[in-house]
Structures are given as structure tokens and as C-alpha cells.
Design an enzyme around this catalytic site. Structure first.
Site, PDB file in Angstrom:
ATOM      1  N   LYS A  70       0.808  -1.223   0.000  1.00 44.66           N
ATOM      2  CA  LYS A  70       0.000   0.000   0.000  1.00 44.66           C
ATOM      3  C   LYS A  70       0.845   1.279   0.000  1.00 44.66           C
ATOM      4  CE  LYS A  70      -4.236  -1.833   2.026  1.00 44.66           C
ATOM      5  NZ  LYS A  70      -5.321  -1.626   2.988  1.00 44.66           N
ATOM      6  N   ASP A 106     -10.032   3.086   2.300  1.00 42.20           N
ATOM      7  CA  ASP A 106     -10.207   2.367   3.580  1.00 42.20           C
ATOM      8  C   ASP A 106     -10.848   3.265   4.641  1.00 42.20           C
ATOM      9  OD1 ASP A 106      -9.176  -0.148   2.917  1.00 42.20           O
ATOM     10  OD2 ASP A 106      -7.118   0.492   3.265  1.00 42.20           O
TER      11      ASP A 106
END
Ligand SMILES: NC(=O)c1ccc[n+]([C@@H]2O[C@H](COP(=O)([O-])OP(=O)(O)OC[C@H]3O[C@@H](n4cnc5c(N)ncnc54)[C@H](OP(=O)(O)O)[C@@H]3O)[C@@H](O)[C@H]2O)c1
Length: 279
Positions: A70, A106
Site C-alpha cells: 500500500k 479504507d
């Protein structure tokens, strides 16, 4: 049916085989009769750059990015949106005309899930954990104007680092403490982003016991396996409202889907598919 026109999206990670995203997205493509497919790609760290270049060359429409890429993926992108820049992590890439733009859905997904239960604006929040999920949530909660944030972590130094990063980027000052220092009498929302209670360690005692909670608080555990962690059981036993991690997973995925296709799929389609996979 896969045709010559089928468009490809997918997920890169290492490992990737446990990802719950492929069935959710493919169920939505099927439901919406879209000629697209979502595929898992196992990408090792040393191949991350070539994987992104390959995706560009093959005109893949978009990718989700999971652990451990990420943060490492950012240098390979042309542009990164505000949330991903603040969090320092990308979980969604959209490719358009050979340009790659990174997003982070997220935090958005987690806060959207919470807001189905309670507005977060002006709320006092205690966040347990200081890892990847905590970063995404902490920044998004501050962007959504909570009034106070306490970050409690087993390693207090990591909580301090996250609090310092939020202070320098958003001019908001979270408190950073160790887990044993938590005091929740005036807390509106308690969120667990640690892996404590996650399968196969679901019998691990909750980090917060019912004696420390009060019935007016909302308790959110971002863990989705098991669906009801010991933390949520403790909260339920005193009548506090609870939320597990499934909605966060669903909403982050829906937002990625929207970024790639411009279409927001029905929540129920994602939810049905996720529950089937989890069972
Ligand atoms: N629902 C969703 O969509 C979603 C999305 C992302 C993640 N998650 C879940 O969130 C959890 C954390 O993921 P992550 O990516 O943030 O992981 P991470 O970056 O590795 O962070 C793990 C966190 O857990 C803490 N921790 C680990 N073991 C502990 C223990 N025995 N006692 C106390 N604290 C402990 C760590 O504390 P230290 O700093 O002291 O090591 C750290 O704060 C996982 O369960 C994951 O499945 C859910």
C-alpha cells in the site's frame, strides 16, 4: 462470459489468495451485467514496479492494492489523491490513458460504515491501534471533524508517531497513550484496529472489558473474522451499540468500484457475496 471486450480490474498483494474482494466485485459486475472481471494477482515486492508498468501496458482498468504494497506502490503512480497522500497509503489505482492515479478508500469506507450508526462530527473517539487500518481511520475521522481523538497502542511510540503526523498535516492534536491508560467514561466511539481477537486468536481476551465501557458508546471492531469478537460481545452485554468490520470492507470496495467504473453497486450485492464467502 469473458469476451474480447471484457475489461479487467484486480487486486495485487502478497499473499493475495485470502482476499475477499474478488467474489464481491465479480458479484456486482454480474448483477449489473457489466462486461468486466476482477482478478487476484500475486505480486512479490521485487516485482511491484514491473507489475504496475505491466498493468498500464495491458490497459487494465484499475487495481486494489493490499498488504504489503500500500505504501511501496506510491512512487510508481503519476498522481495520488488527498486522502491517500495524508494516510501515506494507496489501496485503489485507476488507470486512464496511461496515467495511474492512487486513492485510499479504507478510511472513507470505515467512516461511512460508522455514520450509518452515528454521525462522527463533534464526537470523542478512542482508537486502539496505530498500524495501517488505524492510520486510514484516524485521518478520515479528523477530516470528518470529530472533536477529540485518543490513539491507544501497545507500543505507545507508534501512537505518538501517528498523532505527530496528524498534527503536522491537519493541525489537529490527538492524544497518544498506551493501551493500559485508556479511560472511556466520556468516549462516544471506541474503535479497535488492532489484530487482537482476529481468527485464529478469537479467544484472546478483549483489550477493553465491559466495566470500562458505558451503554451510550458505539463500539466498532474493524475485524470481520469472527463477525462478533470478544470486544463486541463485551459491548453488547452492557447494551452498547456495536459494529463489526464487514461494512468497512464493503464500503471501501464499493468506493473502489465507483472510482473505476463510475457506477455505485448496491450494498446488498456486496454484502450477500461477502457473507457467503465468510461462511
Ligand atoms: N474491515 C476492514 O476492511 C479492514 C481493513 C484493514 C484491516 N482490517 C483489520 O484490522 C486489523 C489490523 O490491520 P492493520 O493492517 O492495521 O495491521 P498492522 O498495521 O499490522 O497493525 C496491527 C496493530 O495491532 C496491534 N497489535 C497486534 N498484536 C497485538 C497484541 N497482542 N496486543 C495489542 N496490540 C496488538 C499493533 O500494535 P503494535 O504497534 O504495538 O505492534 C498495531 O497497532 C486486522 O485485524 C485486519 O484484519 C480490517
Amino acid at each position: 462470459m469473458i469476451t474480447g471486450k471484457t475489461q479487467v480490474v484486480g487486486i495485487i498483494g502478497d499473499p493475495v489468495e485470502h482476499s475477499l474482494s474478488p467474489p464481491m466485485h465479480n458479484a456486482a459486475f454480474k448483477h449489473l451485467k457489466m462486461d468486466c472481471v476482477y482478478v487476484p494477482f500475486h505480486v512479490r515486492e521485487e516485482n511491484l514496479g514491473s507489475a504496475i508498468e505491466g498493468a498500464r501496458s495491458m490497459e487494465i482498468k484499475g487495481l486494489n492494492v493490499t498488504i504489503p504494497h500500500k505504501t511501496g506502490v506510491i512512487p510508481y503512480l503519476d498522481e495520488v489523491d488527498q486522502a491517500a497522500q495524508l494516510i501515506g497509503a494507496v489501496n485503489t489505482i485507476k488507470f486512464t490513458e496511461n496515467r495511474a492515479k492512487g486513492y485510499n478508500t479504507d478510511g472513507l469506507g470505515a467512516v461511512k460504515a460508522l455514520e450509518e450508526i452515528t454521525p462522527v462530527k463533534d464526537k470523542k473517539v478512542v482508537l486502539m491501534g496505530a498500524g495501517g487500518a488505524a492510520r486510514a481511520l484516524a485521518f478520515q475521522l479528523v477530516l470528518n471533524r470529530i472533536s477529540e481523538l485518543t490513539i491507544a497502542n501497545r507500543t505507545p511510540q507508534k501512537a505518538e508517531e501517528l498523532a505527530g503526523d496528524i498534527h503536522s498535516k491537519l493541525k489537529f492534536s490527538p492524544e497518544a497513550i498506551g493501551l493500559e491508560e485508556m479511560e472511556l467514561s466520556s468516549t462516544d466511539i471506541l474503535i479497535n484496529t488492532t489484530s487482537v481477537g482476529m481468527y485464529p486468536h478469537q479467544d484472546h481476551p478483549a483489550l477493553v472489558r465491559r466495566e470500562q465501557m458505558h451503554p451510550e458508546m458505539v463500539v466498532n471492531d474493524v475485524i470481520y473474522n469472527p463477525l462478533k469478537t470478544n470486544l463486541l460481545k463485551e459491548a453488547e452485554s452492557i447494551g452498547a451499540e456495536t459494529l463489526n468490520g464487514t461494512k468497512m470492507l464493503i464500503y471501501q470496495g464499493r468506493e473502489s468500484f465507483r472510482i473505476w467504473t463510475g457506477v455505485t453497486p448496491p450494498v446488498e450485492v456486496f454484502e450477500r457475496s461477502l457473507m457467503r464467502t465468510l461462511r
